[in-house]
Write a protein that holds these residues in place. Structure first.
Motif, PDB file in Angstrom:
ATOM      1  N   ALA A 155      43.834  42.737  43.540  1.00 21.60           N
ATOM      2  CA  ALA A 155      43.782  44.093  42.983  1.00 21.60           C
ATOM      3  C   ALA A 155      44.476  45.088  43.905  1.00 21.60           C
ATOM      4  O   ALA A 155      45.278  45.908  43.457  1.00 21.60           O
ATOM      5  CB  ALA A 155      42.335  44.512  42.754  1.00 21.60           C
ATOM      6  N   THR A 156      44.184  45.000  45.189  1.00 23.64           N
ATOM      7  CA  THR A 156      44.811  45.936  46.129  1.00 23.64           C
ATOM      8  C   THR A 156      46.286  45.623  46.343  1.00 23.64           C
ATOM      9  O   THR A 156      47.033  46.465  46.839  1.00 23.64           O
ATOM     10  CB  THR A 156      44.078  45.918  47.479  1.00 23.64           C
ATOM     11  OG1 THR A 156      44.007  44.567  47.972  1.00 23.64           O
ATOM     12  CG2 THR A 156      42.667  46.474  47.347  1.00 23.64           C
ATOM     13  N   ALA A 157      46.699  44.414  45.962  1.00 29.40           N
ATOM     14  CA  ALA A 157      48.123  44.069  46.031  1.00 29.40           C
ATOM     15  C   ALA A 157      48.885  44.600  44.829  1.00 29.40           C
ATOM     16  O   ALA A 157      50.119  44.513  44.782  1.00 29.40           O
ATOM     17  CB  ALA A 157      48.296  42.560  46.129  1.00 29.40           C
ATOM     18  N   GLY A 158      48.158  45.113  43.832  1.00 30.94           N
ATOM     19  CA  GLY A 158      48.818  45.713  42.687  1.00 30.94           C
ATOM     20  C   GLY A 158      48.738  44.934  41.401  1.00 30.94           C
ATOM     21  O   GLY A 158      49.371  45.294  40.411  1.00 30.94           O
ATOM     22  N   ALA A 159      47.944  43.857  41.368  1.00 30.51           N
ATOM     23  CA  ALA A 159      47.828  43.052  40.152  1.00 30.51           C
ATOM     24  C   ALA A 159      47.029  43.801  39.092  1.00 30.51           C
ATOM     25  O   ALA A 159      46.137  44.591  39.402  1.00 30.51           O
ATOM     26  CB  ALA A 159      47.165  41.719  40.462  1.00 30.51           C
ATOM     27  N   GLY A 160      47.330  43.538  37.834  1.00 36.58           N
ATOM     28  CA  GLY A 160      46.584  44.123  36.738  1.00 36.58           C
ATOM     29  C   GLY A 160      45.322  43.335  36.444  1.00 36.58           C
ATOM     30  O   GLY A 160      45.011  42.333  37.099  1.00 36.58           O
ATOM     31  N   THR A 161      44.609  43.784  35.412  1.00 34.02           N
ATOM     32  CA  THR A 161      43.346  43.139  35.057  1.00 34.02           C
ATOM     33  C   THR A 161      43.542  41.668  34.698  1.00 34.02           C
ATOM     34  O   THR A 161      42.747  40.812  35.091  1.00 34.02           O
ATOM     35  CB  THR A 161      42.689  43.878  33.876  1.00 34.02           C
ATOM     36  OG1 THR A 161      42.460  45.242  34.249  1.00 34.02           O
ATOM     37  CG2 THR A 161      41.356  43.234  33.514  1.00 34.02           C
ATOM     38  N   ARG A 162      44.617  41.364  33.960  1.00 27.99           N
ATOM     39  CA  ARG A 162      44.871  39.967  33.571  1.00 27.99           C
ATOM     40  C   ARG A 162      45.099  39.100  34.807  1.00 27.99           C
ATOM     41  O   ARG A 162      44.553  38.000  34.916  1.00 27.99           O
ATOM     42  CB  ARG A 162      46.081  39.893  32.649  1.00 27.99           C
ATOM     43  CG  ARG A 162      46.436  38.470  32.228  1.00 27.99           C
ATOM     44  CD  ARG A 162      47.639  38.450  31.288  1.00 27.99           C
ATOM     45  NE  ARG A 162      48.051  37.097  30.999  1.00 27.99           N
ATOM     46  CZ  ARG A 162      47.480  36.308  30.101  1.00 27.99           C
ATOM     47  NH1 ARG A 162      46.461  36.763  29.388  1.00 27.99           N
ATOM     48  NH2 ARG A 162      47.917  35.081  29.887  1.00 27.99           N
ATOM     49  N   GLY A 163      45.905  39.596  35.732  1.00 26.91           N
ATOM     50  CA  GLY A 163      46.151  38.834  36.951  1.00 26.91           C
ATOM     51  C   GLY A 163      44.884  38.631  37.767  1.00 26.91           C
ATOM     52  O   GLY A 163      44.656  37.567  38.356  1.00 26.91           O
ATOM     53  N   MET A 164      44.023  39.654  37.796  1.00 26.37           N
ATOM     54  CA  MET A 164      42.761  39.534  38.516  1.00 26.37           C
ATOM     55  C   MET A 164      41.861  38.479  37.883  1.00 26.37           C
ATOM     56  O   MET A 164      41.214  37.686  38.577  1.00 26.37           O
ATOM     57  CB  MET A 164      42.065  40.896  38.547  1.00 26.37           C
ATOM     58  CG  MET A 164      42.825  41.955  39.330  1.00 26.37           C
ATOM     59  SD  MET A 164      42.228  43.630  39.010  1.00 26.37           S
ATOM     60  CE  MET A 164      40.551  43.510  39.632  1.00 26.37           C
ATOM     61  N   LEU A 165      41.827  38.470  36.548  1.00 23.01           N
ATOM     62  CA  LEU A 165      40.992  37.481  35.854  1.00 23.01           C
ATOM     63  C   LEU A 165      41.507  36.065  36.060  1.00 23.01           C
ATOM     64  O   LEU A 165      40.723  35.127  36.271  1.00 23.01           O
ATOM     65  CB  LEU A 165      40.924  37.805  34.363  1.00 23.01           C
ATOM     66  CG  LEU A 165      40.053  39.004  33.978  1.00 23.01           C
ATOM     67  CD1 LEU A 165      40.202  39.323  32.495  1.00 23.01           C
ATOM     68  CD2 LEU A 165      38.590  38.737  34.315  1.00 23.01           C
ATOM     69  N   VAL A 166      42.824  35.895  35.981  1.00 22.23           N
ATOM     70  CA  VAL A 166      43.402  34.562  36.196  1.00 22.23           C
ATOM     71  C   VAL A 166      43.083  34.064  37.603  1.00 22.23           C
ATOM     72  O   VAL A 166      42.668  32.912  37.799  1.00 22.23           O
ATOM     73  CB  VAL A 166      44.927  34.589  35.967  1.00 22.23           C
ATOM     74  CG1 VAL A 166      45.561  33.269  36.422  1.00 22.23           C
ATOM     75  CG2 VAL A 166      45.249  34.835  34.504  1.00 22.23           C
ATOM     76  N   ALA A 167      43.264  34.942  38.587  1.00 23.16           N
ATOM     77  CA  ALA A 167      42.960  34.553  39.971  1.00 23.16           C
ATOM     78  C   ALA A 167      41.483  34.239  40.132  1.00 23.16           C
ATOM     79  O   ALA A 167      41.100  33.266  40.797  1.00 23.16           O
ATOM     80  CB  ALA A 167      43.377  35.670  40.925  1.00 23.16           C
ATOM     81  N   GLY A 168      40.624  35.045  39.493  1.00 23.14           N
ATOM     82  CA  GLY A 168      39.184  34.831  39.618  1.00 23.14           C
ATOM     83  C   GLY A 168      38.715  33.539  38.978  1.00 23.14           C
ATOM     84  O   GLY A 168      37.918  32.800  39.553  1.00 23.14           O
ATOM     85  N   VAL A 169      39.223  33.256  37.762  1.00 17.55           N
ATOM     86  CA  VAL A 169      38.825  32.014  37.076  1.00 17.55           C
ATOM     87  C   VAL A 169      39.324  30.790  37.851  1.00 17.55           C
ATOM     88  O   VAL A 169      38.615  29.787  37.994  1.00 17.55           O
ATOM     89  CB  VAL A 169      39.352  32.011  35.628  1.00 17.55           C
ATOM     90  CG1 VAL A 169      39.114  30.648  34.979  1.00 17.55           C
ATOM     91  CG2 VAL A 169      38.670  33.103  34.812  1.00 17.55           C
TER      92      VAL A 169
END
Length: 233
Positions: free
Chosen positions: A41-55
């Motif tokens: 998130a602090t690197a600039g990813a959007g919500t979709r990128g955050m969810l993909v990384a989290g899953v």
């Protein structure tokens, strides 16, 4: 009519095996997933990128926890079985020496020699290997290593813990996502510390502070890394 009163004490030592694995799994799930999501998130990813990384972190972490616990606890179980096998051979080869070992153990615990000898004799007559495993080797049914139980407990609780930051990502508005995720994850960690302390009979404040401190440190570190690389990019 004479009334017989029974005194029932509640002990929690039988919970140490699964409780350790469960707390470790849930704590790692919350901390690692929240930290990973905050980093991207602090690197600039959007919500979709955050969810993909989290899953992805949830799946990889759960499998890693299961494998790690299974291998670790299996090694402990192998050691316990080897010690018991060696003790069984020693009991068959030299029962008098093994009896004396138990006697000396009980003497060091405070019994006089006649009583220690009597206790050792009776316990060995009932279950010699069990007595030596428990009192000489420290192996008992309560604390015995259970690899499969530990693996499932770690994987399941990791997944449950990791799901909490992902839920926060879905429900929080974009404007409050970073700070809301950090605060919500810390609240989850504090709740975990409280539940673990209650289940294990430990001091609540110490448990809550311990998990919250290390969780905050992990999230701050990964957020700083994400901010650094995000700016650099």
């Amino acid at each position: 009519m004479e009334k017989h009163m029974t005194h029932s004490e509640r002990h929690r030592s039988h919970r140490t095996g699964w409780l350790r694995a469960a707390v470790l799994g849930a704590n790692d799930g919350i901390v690692s997933t929240a930290s990973l999501v905050l980093g991207v998130a602090t690197a600039g990813a959007g919500t979709r990128g955050m969810l993909v990384a989290g899953v992805a972190g949830l799946v990889a972490g759960a499998m890693s926890m299961a494998a790690g616990e299974y291998v670790s606890v299996s090694s402990q179980a192998d050691t316990e079985r080897a010690d018991l096998a060696r003790e069984s051979k020693e009991l068959a080869a030299n029962p008098e020496q093994e009896h004396e070992e138990l006697v000396m153990i009980y003497i060091r615990r405070g019994l006089d020699r006649p009583l220690a000898s009597s206790v050792a004799t009776q316990l060995m007559a009932h279950d010699a290997l069990g007595a030596h495993g428990r009192d000489e080797l420290g192996i008992s049914d309560t604390l015995a290593a259970r690899p499969v139980q530990a693996a499932f407990a770690s994987a399941g609780t990791f997944a449950a813990g990791a799901a909490l930051p992902l839920i926060l990502v879905l429900v929080l508005p974009a404007s409050a996502l970073t700070w809301g995720l950090a605060a919500g994850s810390l609240c989850c960690l504090a709740l975990l510390g409280w539940l673990a302390a209650g289940a294990g009979g430990a001091p609540v404040a110490r448990s809550v502070l311990r998990v919250s401190f290390w969780g905050a440190l992990a999230m701050a570190s990964t957020a700083a890394v994400g901010a650094l690389f995000g700016v650099s990019a």
